[in-house]
Design a protein around this motif. Structure first.
Motif, short mmCIF file in Angstrom:
data_model
loop_
_atom_site.label_atom_id
_atom_site.label_comp_id
_atom_site.label_asym_id
_atom_site.label_seq_id
_atom_site.Cartn_x
_atom_site.Cartn_y
_atom_site.Cartn_z
N SER A 16 0.84 -1.21 0.00
CA SER A 16 0.00 0.00 0.00
C SER A 16 0.86 1.25 0.00
CB SER A 16 -0.92 0.03 1.23
OG SER A 16 -1.75 -1.09 1.25
N GLU A 35 9.26 4.00 7.09
CA GLU A 35 9.15 2.55 7.22
C GLU A 35 9.99 2.09 8.41
OE1 GLU A 35 7.49 -0.24 6.03
OE2 GLU A 35 8.80 -1.21 7.50
N LEU A 43 4.34 -7.11 4.69
CA LEU A 43 4.00 -8.52 4.98
C LEU A 43 4.67 -9.49 4.01
CD1 LEU A 43 0.57 -9.85 5.91
CD2 LEU A 43 1.41 -10.60 3.72
N TRP A 44 4.90 -9.06 2.78
CA TRP A 44 5.35 -10.00 1.75
C TRP A 44 6.85 -10.24 1.74
CZ3 TRP A 44 1.97 -13.24 0.17
CH2 TRP A 44 0.62 -12.87 0.21
N ILE A 63 0.10 -16.77 -2.57
CA ILE A 63 -1.03 -15.83 -2.54
C ILE A 63 -2.29 -16.52 -3.07
CG2 ILE A 63 -0.74 -14.84 -4.86
CD1 ILE A 63 -0.91 -12.05 -3.32
N ASN A 64 -3.47 -16.04 -2.66
CA ASN A 64 -4.68 -16.67 -3.21
C ASN A 64 -5.46 -15.74 -4.15
OD1 ASN A 64 -6.13 -15.04 -1.45
ND2 ASN A 64 -6.36 -16.64 0.09
N VAL A 113 7.00 5.76 12.87
CA VAL A 113 6.11 6.87 13.20
C VAL A 113 5.59 6.64 14.62
CG1 VAL A 113 3.92 8.00 12.65
CG2 VAL A 113 5.49 7.33 10.81
N HIS A 153 -2.60 -6.78 9.32
CA HIS A 153 -2.34 -8.16 9.72
C HIS A 153 -1.07 -8.25 10.55
CE1 HIS A 153 -5.03 -9.13 6.15
NE2 HIS A 153 -5.65 -9.58 7.21
N ILE A 381 -5.94 -7.03 -2.46
CA ILE A 381 -5.89 -5.72 -1.79
C ILE A 381 -5.14 -4.68 -2.64
CG2 ILE A 381 -4.72 -4.53 0.12
CD1 ILE A 381 -5.67 -6.53 2.03
P1 FAD Z 1 1.72 -4.47 5.17
O1 FAD Z 1 2.15 -5.36 4.08
O2 FAD Z 1 1.44 -5.05 6.50
O3 FAD Z 1 2.81 -3.31 5.31
C1 FAD Z 1 2.74 -2.34 6.34
C2 FAD Z 1 4.11 -1.70 6.51
O4 FAD Z 1 3.99 -0.62 7.44
C3 FAD Z 1 5.14 -2.65 7.08
O5 FAD Z 1 6.30 -2.62 6.28
C4 FAD Z 1 5.42 -2.10 8.49
O6 FAD Z 1 6.76 -2.31 8.90
C5 FAD Z 1 5.11 -0.62 8.31
N1 FAD Z 1 4.71 0.07 9.55
C6 FAD Z 1 3.71 -0.30 10.39
N2 FAD Z 1 3.62 0.58 11.40
C7 FAD Z 1 4.56 1.53 11.19
C8 FAD Z 1 4.95 2.72 11.88
N3 FAD Z 1 4.36 3.11 13.02
N4 FAD Z 1 5.97 3.44 11.38
C9 FAD Z 1 6.61 3.07 10.25
N5 FAD Z 1 6.28 1.96 9.56
C10 FAD Z 1 5.26 1.22 10.02
N6 FAD Z 1 -3.90 -9.99 0.41
C11 FAD Z 1 -4.22 -10.20 -0.89
O7 FAD Z 1 -4.61 -9.27 -1.58
N7 FAD Z 1 -4.09 -11.44 -1.44
C12 FAD Z 1 -3.63 -12.49 -0.71
O8 FAD Z 1 -3.60 -13.62 -1.19
C13 FAD Z 1 -3.23 -12.27 0.63
N8 FAD Z 1 -2.65 -13.25 1.35
C14 FAD Z 1 -2.29 -13.01 2.65
C15 FAD Z 1 -1.65 -14.03 3.37
C16 FAD Z 1 -1.37 -13.86 4.71
C17 FAD Z 1 -0.69 -14.96 5.48
C18 FAD Z 1 -1.72 -12.66 5.36
C19 FAD Z 1 -1.48 -12.48 6.84
C20 FAD Z 1 -2.29 -11.61 4.63
C21 FAD Z 1 -2.56 -11.78 3.27
N9 FAD Z 1 -3.10 -10.76 2.49
C22 FAD Z 1 -3.43 -10.98 1.17
C23 FAD Z 1 -3.36 -9.44 3.07
C24 FAD Z 1 -2.11 -8.52 3.17
O9 FAD Z 1 -2.30 -7.73 4.28
C25 FAD Z 1 -1.96 -7.65 1.92
O10 FAD Z 1 -1.67 -8.47 0.82
C26 FAD Z 1 -0.84 -6.60 1.97
O11 FAD Z 1 0.31 -7.07 2.58
C27 FAD Z 1 -1.26 -5.31 2.61
O12 FAD Z 1 -0.22 -4.40 2.41
P2 FAD Z 1 -0.02 -3.12 3.33
O13 FAD Z 1 1.08 -2.35 2.71
O14 FAD Z 1 -1.33 -2.45 3.50
O15 FAD Z 1 0.39 -3.68 4.75
#
Ligand code: FAD
Ligand code: NAP
Length: 546
Positions: A16, A35, A43-44, A63-64, A113, A153, A381
């Motif tokens: 994201s 970060e 997460l990945w 991934i699904n 942050v 997550h 997502i």
């Molecule tokens: P994240 O990938 O969690 O990244 C958040 C980032 O923010 C991290 O790098 C973290 O270090 C950073 N961060 C957090 N707090 C702070 C702070 N205070 N200051 C600075 N940095 C911070 N989604 C799908 O679409 N398809 C799938 O098949 C799928 N499979 C999944 C499998 C598993 C096992 C799990 C648990 C989740 C799955 N998901 C899937 C959902 C998954 O959450 C998303 O795919 C995706 O990782 C979301 O990305 P994100 O950037 O929003 O969050």
């Protein structure tokens, strides 16, 4: 007078956060991404040792959601990447995206942050004081907007209070977030609690090594397949504008009947101990192609909820007991929160936070904060997060206006009610969205939803693929702000990219097809050659008979 470029803080550099940086740049905003870890991917990015504050996955996660449905809208995933990617391929794709759009230079790594507070003049400026921590030192800076991309997550839900006796249990117990490899569980007797996608994946993987796996579920689940009709990925088959149109003519009960019939045609959920009381669309789907095989092989046994634990055993709600349990894994999901906000309206209660279209807090005087990726779609997502960022950055710039506070609150209330009516009550069902419907809803805010009828006049070939083909993210780059000139080509070639990674051997039939493209003269020579061979063979065969 020259207007100052707005400064935007992006929190997190996961999938994201990366697209948030890119969308800021596309709109001429100035992003700074913080970060907490030392790399991108969130997460990945697999790590054997779970880190505080970052989501953590197991080594084998695949991934699904399939590649054409999960990519960013202006950056297709390479044609030779598999449809359902292993996490190592996914992080590769994110690295390619970051490199291609030169995003890394906007990220401050190892920077957490810690707090975000409204400035004293917030009601007029909409600005925030952001305090970050790095190497034990704190710094503050002023930002005009915040894109919260910190994921949902990260914080495990470990409901030990629901399992009396667990404190006496002498084996190991832990949350699925801490599971990495199956090897240490060889010949163990294991209980996995929860039948979401983590529970299903872990039960299947462990069952290849363990003596016995018990998969405990308090309400059962409908299990669906990654591999759908003709071997195409599930989301590719399900999500098209054509199918969506048909869906409009079906009642929810017809939809449930159709989907349950398909699920039961694969295996009877009642006979496999999985049939829940609720209908199929009332629960976030558990996608698992292997679970029925493992149940059929007796390596996974489905059990009801655990009533209590003893030092060595689990007593289930149906009164059955399993003794000599070595390990209990709580695949019981996650909770989310945003501890850095010092703002009552941004506090999360039981995984609930009221946000307009899951993005904007309706209570703020100024719409200068947006939550990105805080949704649980039945689908991917990433492209949703991208559309949310495209919308949010335009709102920050003043190019898109939001409705009045009361209209936003009414929309929030309606969505909450719809969700409660549709889904069984559970903390995992508070941010549910349907993939296509929600993408279209966001696209309408920006003016990028494709118009199939006008396409039909201008470009019938493209219109056909947009209507009948999978609703891939490129569709939202055909018109309006953020048009990408490669979108048409990406849509017309999506079928090739889906098939290429599976067709790694050319079948004999295709060799024959290939022959049919050989020039006529060569074909005539080949036919003469075959006839001659048959004639001589036949003569020698006849000679032998005589
Ligand atoms: P994240 O990938 O969690 O990244 C958040 C980032 O923010 C991290 O790098 C973290 O270090 C950073 N961060 C957090 N707090 C702070 C702070 N205070 N200051 C600075 N940095 C911070 N989604 C799908 O679409 N398809 C799938 O098949 C799928 N499979 C999944 C499998 C598993 C096992 C799990 C648990 C989740 C799955 N998901 C899937 C959902 C998954 O959450 C998303 O795919 C995706 O990782 C979301 O990305 P994100 O950037 O929003 O969050
Ligand atoms: P989840 O979807 O929230 O599932 C949690 C499970 O635990 C549910 O079955 C839930 O039951 C159960 N549970 C929760 N609290 C419980 C309690 N007190 N007692 C008994 N059971 C309880 O969590 P998840 O499986 O970790 O998935 C999280 C996200 O990651 C989802 O978006 C999922 O799709 C994704 N994921 C994807 C993959 C993949 O792509 N391969 C793999 C893993 C996870 P109820 O339904 O009754 O609440």
């Amino acid at each position: 007078m020259k207007t100052m470029t707005k400064r935007i803080a992006v929190i997190g550099a996961g999938s994201s956060g990366l697209t948030a940086i890119k969308c800021c740049l596309d709109e001429g905003l100035e992003p700074t991404c913080f970060e907490r870890s030392d790399d991108i991917g969130g997460l990945w990015r697999f790590n054997e040792n779970p880190e505080d504050g970052r989501a953590s996955i197991y080594k084998s996660v695949i991934i699904n959601t399939s590649k054409e449905m999960m990519c960013y809208s202006d950056y297709p995933i390479p044609d030779d990447f598999p449809n359902y990617m292993h996490n190592s391929k996914i992080i590769n794709y994110f690295r390619m995206y970051a490199k291609n759009f030169d995003l890394l230079k906007y990220i401050q790594f190892k920077t957490t942050v810690c707090s975000i507070k409204k400035r004293p003049d917030f009601s007029s400026s909409g600005q925030w004081d952001v305090t970050t921590g790095k190497d034990g030192k704190q710094e503050s800076a002023i930002f005009d907007g915040i894109l919260v991309c910190s994921g949902h997550h990260t914080f495990p839900n470990l409901p030990l209070h629901c399992f009396p006796g667990i404190e006496k249990f002498k084996g190991r117990y832990f949350h699925s977030r801490d599971y990495k490899f199956p090897y240490e569980f060889v010949d163990k007797r294991i209980i996995v609690i929860g039948i979401g996608n983590s529970g299903g994946d872990l039960a299947v993987e462990l069952s290849a090594f363990a003596k016995q796996v018990f998969l405990s579920t308090r309400r059962g689940a409908w299990i669906i397949n990654r591999v759908c009709d003709d071997g195409f990925p599930l989301d590719v088959v399900l999500y098209s504008r054509y199918k969506y149109l048909i869906k409009q003519f079906m009642s929810i009960s017809m939809l449930n009947d159709w989907a349950e019939k398909r699920a039961n045609a694969r295996f009877n959920h009642e006979n496999y101990g999985l049939k829940p009381c609720h209908r199929i669309v009332s629960q976030h789907p558990t996608v698992n192609d292997d679970l029925p095989n493992r149940i059929l092989a007796g390596k996974v046994l489905i059990k009801p909820n655990v009533k209590m634990f003893t030092e060595t055993a689990a007593i289930f709600e149906d009164g059955t007991v399993e003794d000599n349990i070595d390990t209990v894994i709580f695949a019981t999901g996650y909770s989310f929160s945003f501890p850095f906000f010092d703002e009552p309206s941004l506090t999360v209660h039981n995984n609930k936070i009221p946000l307009y279209k899951f993005v904007f807090p309706a209570d703020l005087e100024k719409m200068t904060v947006a939550f990105i990726g805080l949704i649980q779609p039945i689908g991917a997502i990433m492209p949703i997060a991208e559309l949310q960022c495209r919308w949010a950055t335009r709102v920050f710039k003043g190019l898109n206006k939001l409705p009045s506070m009361s209209d936003m609150k009414a929309d929030i209330a309606m969505k909450k009610k719809d969700m409660e009516n549709r889904y069984v009550e559970s903390p995992r069902h508070t941010i549910q969205v349907d993939f296509m419907e929600y993408m279209d809803e966001l696209a309408r805010q920006i003016g990028v939803k494709p118009n199939v009828l006008s396409l039909l006049i201008k470009d019938p070939k493209l219109a056909k693929e947009v209507f009948y083909g999978p609703c891939t993210p490129y569709q939202y780059r055909l018109k309006g702000p953020g048009v990408w000139e490669g979108a048409r080509q990406a849509i017309l070639t999506q079928g090739d990219r889906i098939i290429k990674p599976t067709k790694t051997r050319v079948s004999d039939n295709q060799m024959m097809d290939h022959l049919s493209s050989v020039p006529l003269l060569l074909k005539a020579v080949a036919v003469l050659f075959v006839l001659a061979a048959v004639f001589f063979n036949f003569s020698s065969f006849s000679a032998l008979r005589i």
